[in-house]
Motif scaffolding. Sequence first.
Motif, short mmCIF file in Angstrom:
data_model
loop_
_atom_site.label_atom_id
_atom_site.label_comp_id
_atom_site.label_asym_id
_atom_site.label_seq_id
_atom_site.Cartn_x
_atom_site.Cartn_y
_atom_site.Cartn_z
N PRO A 82 0.82 -1.13 -0.02
CA PRO A 82 0.02 -0.11 0.16
C PRO A 82 0.93 1.24 0.02
O PRO A 82 0.32 2.43 -0.65
CB PRO A 82 -0.72 -0.31 1.41
CG PRO A 82 -0.94 -1.41 1.61
CD PRO A 82 0.58 -2.13 0.93
N ALA A 83 1.94 1.21 0.68
CA ALA A 83 2.80 2.56 0.76
C ALA A 83 3.31 2.77 -0.67
O ALA A 83 3.46 3.92 -1.08
CB ALA A 83 3.90 2.35 1.69
N HIS A 84 3.84 1.68 -1.32
CA HIS A 84 4.47 1.96 -2.58
C HIS A 84 3.19 2.41 -3.62
O HIS A 84 3.23 3.43 -4.54
CB HIS A 84 4.79 0.58 -3.34
CG HIS A 84 6.18 0.33 -2.69
ND1 HIS A 84 7.41 1.00 -3.00
CD2 HIS A 84 6.58 -0.90 -2.22
CE1 HIS A 84 8.28 0.41 -2.47
NE2 HIS A 84 7.69 -0.66 -1.85
N ILE A 85 2.08 1.81 -3.66
CA ILE A 85 0.75 2.23 -4.15
C ILE A 85 0.59 3.62 -3.98
O ILE A 85 0.25 4.83 -4.71
CB ILE A 85 -0.48 1.46 -4.13
CG1 ILE A 85 -0.40 -0.03 -4.63
CG2 ILE A 85 -1.70 2.01 -4.76
CD1 ILE A 85 -1.20 -0.75 -4.25
N ALA A 86 0.35 4.17 -2.57
CA ALA A 86 0.24 5.52 -2.11
C ALA A 86 1.08 6.22 -3.07
O ALA A 86 0.70 7.50 -3.39
CB ALA A 86 0.03 5.76 -0.83
N LEU A 263 1.75 6.18 3.97
CA LEU A 263 2.86 7.01 3.49
C LEU A 263 4.14 6.96 4.44
O LEU A 263 5.29 7.42 4.12
CB LEU A 263 2.26 8.45 3.21
CG LEU A 263 1.37 8.55 1.90
CD1 LEU A 263 0.80 9.76 1.74
CD2 LEU A 263 2.46 8.13 0.54
N GLN A 264 3.96 6.72 5.86
CA GLN A 264 4.93 6.91 6.77
C GLN A 264 5.82 5.65 6.76
O GLN A 264 7.04 5.79 7.22
CB GLN A 264 4.34 7.12 8.19
CG GLN A 264 3.47 8.46 8.16
CD GLN A 264 4.11 9.50 7.74
OE1 GLN A 264 5.41 9.90 8.28
NE2 GLN A 264 3.17 10.34 6.83
N TRP A 265 5.40 4.60 6.08
CA TRP A 265 6.48 3.30 5.91
C TRP A 265 7.51 3.54 5.44
O TRP A 265 7.61 4.25 4.19
CB TRP A 265 5.35 2.27 5.24
CG TRP A 265 6.07 1.06 5.26
CD1 TRP A 265 6.19 -0.06 5.92
CD2 TRP A 265 6.89 0.58 3.96
NE1 TRP A 265 7.17 -1.16 5.61
CE2 TRP A 265 7.51 -0.73 4.33
CE3 TRP A 265 7.26 1.33 2.95
CZ2 TRP A 265 8.35 -1.22 3.50
CZ3 TRP A 265 8.31 0.47 2.08
CH2 TRP A 265 8.63 -0.79 2.27
N GLN A 266 8.78 2.97 5.68
CA GLN A 266 9.93 3.29 5.06
C GLN A 266 10.48 1.97 4.63
O GLN A 266 10.05 0.81 5.45
CB GLN A 266 10.81 3.76 6.21
CG GLN A 266 10.53 5.25 6.28
CD GLN A 266 10.57 6.21 4.96
OE1 GLN A 266 11.41 5.93 4.25
NE2 GLN A 266 9.48 6.94 4.75
N PRO A 267 11.03 1.67 3.70
CA PRO A 267 11.67 0.18 3.33
C PRO A 267 12.55 -0.19 4.45
O PRO A 267 12.98 0.40 5.08
CB PRO A 267 12.51 0.58 2.19
CG PRO A 267 11.91 1.81 1.60
CD PRO A 267 11.59 2.56 2.72
N HIS A 268 12.52 -1.58 4.75
CA HIS A 268 13.36 -2.04 5.68
C HIS A 268 14.08 -3.41 5.08
O HIS A 268 13.85 -3.90 4.16
CB HIS A 268 12.61 -2.56 7.13
CG HIS A 268 11.48 -3.55 6.40
ND1 HIS A 268 10.23 -3.36 6.04
CD2 HIS A 268 11.65 -5.03 6.33
CE1 HIS A 268 9.38 -4.23 5.82
NE2 HIS A 268 10.26 -5.49 5.89
#
Length: 299
Positions: A82-86, A263-268
Motif C-alpha cells: 500500500p505504501a508503494h501504491i500511495a 505513506l509513513q512506511w519506510q523500506p526495511h
Amino acid sequence: MTATTILLIGHGSRESAGNDEVERFTQTWRARHPQWCTELCFIEFADVEVEAGLARAAKSASRVIVVPLILNAAGHVKMEIPAHIARARLQWPGVCFDYAPHLGVCEPILAILQRQLRGCMQGLDMPDPTTTGVVLLGRGSSDREANGEMARMARWLFEETDHELVDLAFTGITYPRLERVVQRQVLLGMKQIVVLPYYLFTGTLIQRIARQVTHLKQQYPHLRFAQGAYIGFEPEIDSLLAERVQALMDGSLASVHIGDEVLQWQPHRHDAHDGHGHAHEHSHAHEHGHHEPHPEVHA
C-alpha cells in the motif's frame, strides 16, 4: 497507451526456483487472459521490485490493478505494498491504481488443500481419518491476523473432513512448531499424520519441512507420515484472481482501501528471512528468538 495493466506482485525468494514458478504462472496467466496487459514484479530478491513495477505499469496505462500473490495479510500486504501504491498515486495523479485483495481464506484454497489431503490419504492406503491427524504448517507471522487466517483455514478443513484433529503449526516466528504438534497428536492416539505445507510456492522452507518430516519418521517409527506439496499455482488460483480482476474492472468489487498513514512506511532490510516468500516481518524482537513460547492453537 493501454487502458488497464494488471500488475502481479510475487513475494520473491532467494531460492531461484520460487521466482521461476511465479514467472511461469505469469506466462500461463498471459496465455489464458490475452485480453489483459499483465506485468510482474516482486517485493524482494528480484530485478524488478514493486516501485519499479508500478512505474513501468503507470507509464503505459491509465489504470493499474495491483494483484498480490500472497496468502496471508501481514506487513507486506497491509503496509509495504500500500505504501508503494500511495506514492505511485502521488507521482502519477492521472493514473487510477486499484488494489486487489490478497489470496486469503477462500474456497479455492480450501479445495486445493482438500485435494492434497485426499492424495496423502491415498498414499497411506486410505486409513481411518479419525486416527489420522492433520497438521497445517505455515510460515508464521508477528501479525496475529495473518496467523488467524491460517486458523480459519484449519477450521474449514476440519469442518469439511472426518479427521478428528486438524492442528496448526509454524516453521518460525510463532508457535507451536511441527514437532510439538506431532507429539500432542501422538499422545492423543493418532496412528498416521499428514503434514500440509501452507505455502504458495517452493523455497528453502519447503526443503526444511521435508527434512523435518524425515526426522519425525525416525523419531516415531511406529507412525506413518505423509507430506503434501505446497499449494502452488493451481487452476483455482488462476480462476480466483481472474474473477477478482474482472470484478474490479466492472466495479462489482471495490479496491482495497489505502489510508494516508501508509505513506509513513519506510523500506526495511530483509535480514531475518528464509528466502521463501510469505508473511513475515522483521521489526519485532520476538521474531529473532527473544520471546516465550505461545500456547498451542487447535482447530
